[in-house]
Write an enzyme that holds these catalytic residues in place. Structure first.
Site, mmCIF file in Angstrom:
data_model
loop_
_atom_site.group_PDB
_atom_site.id
_atom_site.type_symbol
_atom_site.label_atom_id
_atom_site.label_comp_id
_atom_site.label_asym_id
_atom_site.label_seq_id
_atom_site.Cartn_x
_atom_site.Cartn_y
_atom_site.Cartn_z
ATOM 1 N N CYS A 117 0.857 -1.187 0.000
ATOM 2 C CA CYS A 117 0.000 0.000 0.000
ATOM 3 C C CYS A 117 0.898 1.244 0.000
ATOM 4 O O CYS A 117 0.797 2.104 0.867
ATOM 5 C CB CYS A 117 -0.944 0.000 1.190
ATOM 6 S SG CYS A 117 -1.757 -1.594 1.500
ATOM 7 N N ASP A 122 1.742 -0.594 5.371
ATOM 8 C CA ASP A 122 1.096 0.682 5.695
ATOM 9 C C ASP A 122 -0.387 0.502 5.381
ATOM 10 O O ASP A 122 -0.845 0.842 4.295
ATOM 11 C CB ASP A 122 1.731 1.800 4.854
ATOM 12 C CG ASP A 122 1.328 3.181 5.321
ATOM 13 O OD1 ASP A 122 0.476 3.280 6.231
ATOM 14 O OD2 ASP A 122 1.831 4.174 4.771
ATOM 15 N N ASP A 151 -3.324 -5.971 -5.500
ATOM 16 C CA ASP A 151 -4.089 -5.963 -4.257
ATOM 17 C C ASP A 151 -3.325 -6.744 -3.190
ATOM 18 O O ASP A 151 -3.043 -7.930 -3.363
ATOM 19 C CB ASP A 151 -5.453 -6.600 -4.518
ATOM 20 C CG ASP A 151 -6.399 -6.507 -3.331
ATOM 21 O OD1 ASP A 151 -5.924 -6.287 -2.194
ATOM 22 O OD2 ASP A 151 -7.615 -6.676 -3.541
ATOM 23 N N GLY A 169 6.496 7.856 -0.395
ATOM 24 C CA GLY A 169 7.418 8.511 0.534
ATOM 25 C C GLY A 169 8.211 7.528 1.370
ATOM 26 O O GLY A 169 9.425 7.681 1.545
ATOM 27 N N PRO A 229 1.905 7.484 -1.720
ATOM 28 C CA PRO A 229 2.576 8.026 -2.914
ATOM 29 C C PRO A 229 4.066 7.724 -3.003
ATOM 30 O O PRO A 229 4.759 8.291 -3.837
ATOM 31 C CB PRO A 229 2.340 9.530 -2.774
ATOM 32 C CG PRO A 229 2.334 9.754 -1.289
ATOM 33 C CD PRO A 229 1.685 8.537 -0.688
ATOM 34 N N GLU A 265 0.952 -1.275 -4.878
ATOM 35 C CA GLU A 265 -0.143 -0.310 -4.779
ATOM 36 C C GLU A 265 -1.314 -0.786 -5.633
ATOM 37 O O GLU A 265 -1.141 -1.145 -6.797
ATOM 38 C CB GLU A 265 0.317 1.077 -5.235
ATOM 39 C CG GLU A 265 -0.767 2.127 -5.329
ATOM 40 C CD GLU A 265 -1.547 2.335 -4.036
ATOM 41 O OE1 GLU A 265 -2.785 2.435 -4.093
ATOM 42 O OE2 GLU A 265 -0.910 2.388 -2.964
ATOM 43 N N CYS A 303 -2.095 5.383 9.992
ATOM 44 C CA CYS A 303 -2.158 6.781 10.425
ATOM 45 C C CYS A 303 -3.495 7.010 11.120
ATOM 46 O O CYS A 303 -4.218 7.964 10.860
ATOM 47 C CB CYS A 303 -1.951 7.744 9.255
ATOM 48 S SG CYS A 303 -3.047 7.487 7.851
#
Length: 441
Positions: free
Chosen positions: A261, A330, A311, A266, A264, A285, A383
Site C-alpha cells: 500500500c 502501511d 491488491d 514517501g 505516494p 499499490e 495513520c
C-alpha cells in the site's frame, strides 16, 4: 474590460464561488479534497490557490460550530441547486469569525459569489444572514456542547473520548491545529547541513528535530515546489511520524523489501535512502493512478524500485513466490491521525466504515504474513488513532498466529497492549501507530 480587470473580477468573485463548490463536493457529494481542490485551484494564481485551500480547510476544521450558527439563522435547509449557498454562507461565517478580512469585504464578496454560482435569487438571503451574524455577534456565543466546540463529528468525538479519557481534551485540541510542513532531506543527494544552508540563503525559516536525523520542520507555509532543490530531488515532504517507518523497519544490506500500500511512495523512497544496498525493493499499490505518484517520486529523488499494481489482500495475483526479508505494511485505515492535515477526512469518514477497514486490515495481514521469510519481520503501520485498527488489531493477529512474535526491542509494549501509538501533536507529528512483528524460524 481590460485583461487585468478581467483577472481581478475573476479572482474577486469566483474565488469564493470556487471555495463553496469544493465544500459542496466534499460535504454533499463525498469527494475528497485531494480529488476536487487541485482542479478548483488550477485557474488561480499562487496566492489565491493558497487562500482557497486555507478557506476550505478552515471551514472543514470548524464545521460543527459553523453549522450550529447556520441553523440559528436559516429558517429551513436549502435544497437542490441552492444547497451550495449553505456552504457559501458558512464560508462567510468563517471569514467573519476566524480570519482578518474586513466585515464589509466578507459580506459584499460572499454575496457577490452568488452570481458565478448561478444562485442570484439568494443574494438577499445571504446578505441578511451575514449582517444578522455581525449585528447579533453570533460568533461570540459559546458552543452549545463540547463536541461542537471540538470540531469533531459526533461518532469520532464519542469514540476518542471513551478511549483516551483523561488525555482527550488535549488530543481533540491538537487535532484542530494546522499541521506543520515536515521535510525529509534526501541524504543520497545532499547533506542535511548543506540543505539547511540553502534554505537559509533563500530566507526559508525552519527548525530541526533531534529525534529525526533527516528532518526539517518549516516554520510557516511555503510552496514546496519553489524551495531550493525540489527539482533536483534534495528533499521530500513527509511528516515526522511517517519518517519513523524506515528507521523502525531497519532494512539491512542485500535484503529484499516489500512496501505494501505504498503510494505516494514517501516511505519507499526513505527505505532506499536509509539502506541503498538492498537486493530489491518492491512497492505494491492497488490504485493505478496512485502508483504513478510512486514512480514520479522515485524519479525526482533519484531512486529505483519495482512497482507492482496489485491488491495486497490477494498476493496470488502478483507475487512471484520469492519470500521477503522485511515487509512494511502501511495498512488502509481511517486516517484519523492526520485530520489536522486533511480535515475533509473527518466528514468523509463514517462510523460504519471502521468495521470494514478493520476487516480489510485483517485480510491483508493474513495474506502478506506468509510472504515473509522465517526470521523476517513485518512493520505494521496506520495513520489512525483508533484502537480497533491498531493495538486491538495486532493483539488479534498475534492470538491466531503462533509464529508471530512482538519484537521486544522495539518499544515498551506487551501482548495485551502491543505497538506504539503516536498522537497528533506529539513532537509536532501526525497520529501514527507502529507495531513490529517477528516471524519465528
Amino acid at each position: 474590460m481590460n485583461t487585468q480587470s478581467k483577472g481581478s473580477h475573476y479572482n474577486h468573485f469566483n474565488l469564493r464561488a470556487d471555495a463553496a463548490k469544493v465544500l459542496h463536493q466534499i460535504l454533499e457529494e463525498g469527494q475528497s479534497a485531494r480529488e476536487c481542490l487541485p482542479a478548483a485551484q488550477l485557474p488561480h494564481k499562487e496566492q489565491d490557490k493558497a487562500w482557497l485551500q486555507e478557506m476550505v480547510y478552515g471551514v472543514l476544521r470548524n464545521l460543527p460550530i459553523l453549522q450550529f450558527w447556520l441553523r440559528q439563522l436559516l429558517d429551513k435547509p436549502l435544497k437542490n441547486r441552492f444547497k451550495i449557498v449553505e456552504q457559501l454562507i458558512m464560508l462567510g461565517f468563517y471569514q467573519l469569525a476566524f480570519s482578518r478580512v474586513s466585515q464589509h469585504a466578507a459580506v459584499s464578496e460572499t454575496v457577490a459569489a452568488c452570481q458565478p454560482l448561478n444562485t442570484h435569487a439568494m443574494k438577499g438571503l445571504v446578505n441578511a444572514i451575514l449582517r444578522t451574524f455581525i449585528r447579533e455577534e453570533i460568533s461570540k456565543q459559546e458552543a452549545p456542547s463540547k463536541q461542537i466546540a471540538s470540531g469533531l463529528p459526533k461518532w469520532l468525538y464519542k469514540k476518542l473520548e471513551a478511549e483516551y479519557k483523561n488525555g482527550f481534551a488535549e488530543l481533540a485540541a491538537n487535532m484542530q491545529v494546522k499541521a506543520p510542513i515536515w521535510l525529509r532531506v534526501n541524504t543520497r543527494k545532499i547533506s542535511h547541513a548543506h540543505f539547511s544552508e540553502e534554505l537559509e540563503k533563500a530566507c526559508i525559516e525552519y527548525t530541526v528535530s533531534s529525534e529525526h536525523p533527516e528532518a526539517l520542520v518549516l516554520s510557516k507555509g511555503y510552496d514546496v515546489t519553489s524551495l531550493p532543490g525540489f527539482d533536483l530531488g534534495w528533499f521530500a515532504v513527509q511528516d515526522g511520524a511517517a519518517q519513523l517507518a524506515a528507521h523502525y523497519l531497519k532494512p539491512e544490506q542485500a535484503e529484499t523489501i516489500l512496501d505494501c500500500c505504498a503510494a505516494p511512495g514517501g516511505k519507499t523512497c526513505h527505505i532506499i535512502e536509509f539502506q541503498p544496498n538492498l537486493a530489491k525493493t518492491v512497492a505494491l499499490e492497488i490504485d493505478k493512478k496512485r502508483a504513478i505518484r510512486i514512480e514520479e517520486n522515485l524519479v525526482r529523488l533519484g531512486h529505483n524500485a519495482e512497482i507492482i499494481v496489485g491488491d495486497a489482500s490477494t498476493p496470488e495475483n502478483w507475487w512471484d513466490g520469492q519470500l521477503f526479508d522485511r515487509v512494511l505494511l502501511d495498512a488502509p485505515c481511517s486516517a484519523t491521525g492526520i485530520v489536522r492535515r486533511h480535515p475533509d477526512i473527518k466528514w468523509l469518514r463514517k462510523a460504519k466504515d471502521i468495521d470494514v477497514l478493520v476487516s480489510l486490515q485483517k485480510k491483508i495481514l493474513d495474506a502478506i504474513w506468509p510472504l515473509i521469510k522465517p526470521g523476517g519481520m513485518m512493520l505494521y503501520v496506520t495513520c489512525s488513532v483508533l484502537p480497533e485498527e491498531n493495538y486491538l488489531q495486532i493483539r488479534d493477529f498475534l492470538s491466531r498466529n503462533t509464529n508471530a512474535l512482538l519484537d521486544d526491542t522495539f518499544y515498551n509494549d506487551s501482548v495485551e497492549n502491543p505497538g506504539k501509538q503516536i498522537l497528533p501533536g506529539d513532537q509536532q507529528m501526525d497520529g501514527f501507530y507502529y507495531a513490529r512483528l517477528l516471524k519465528s524460524q
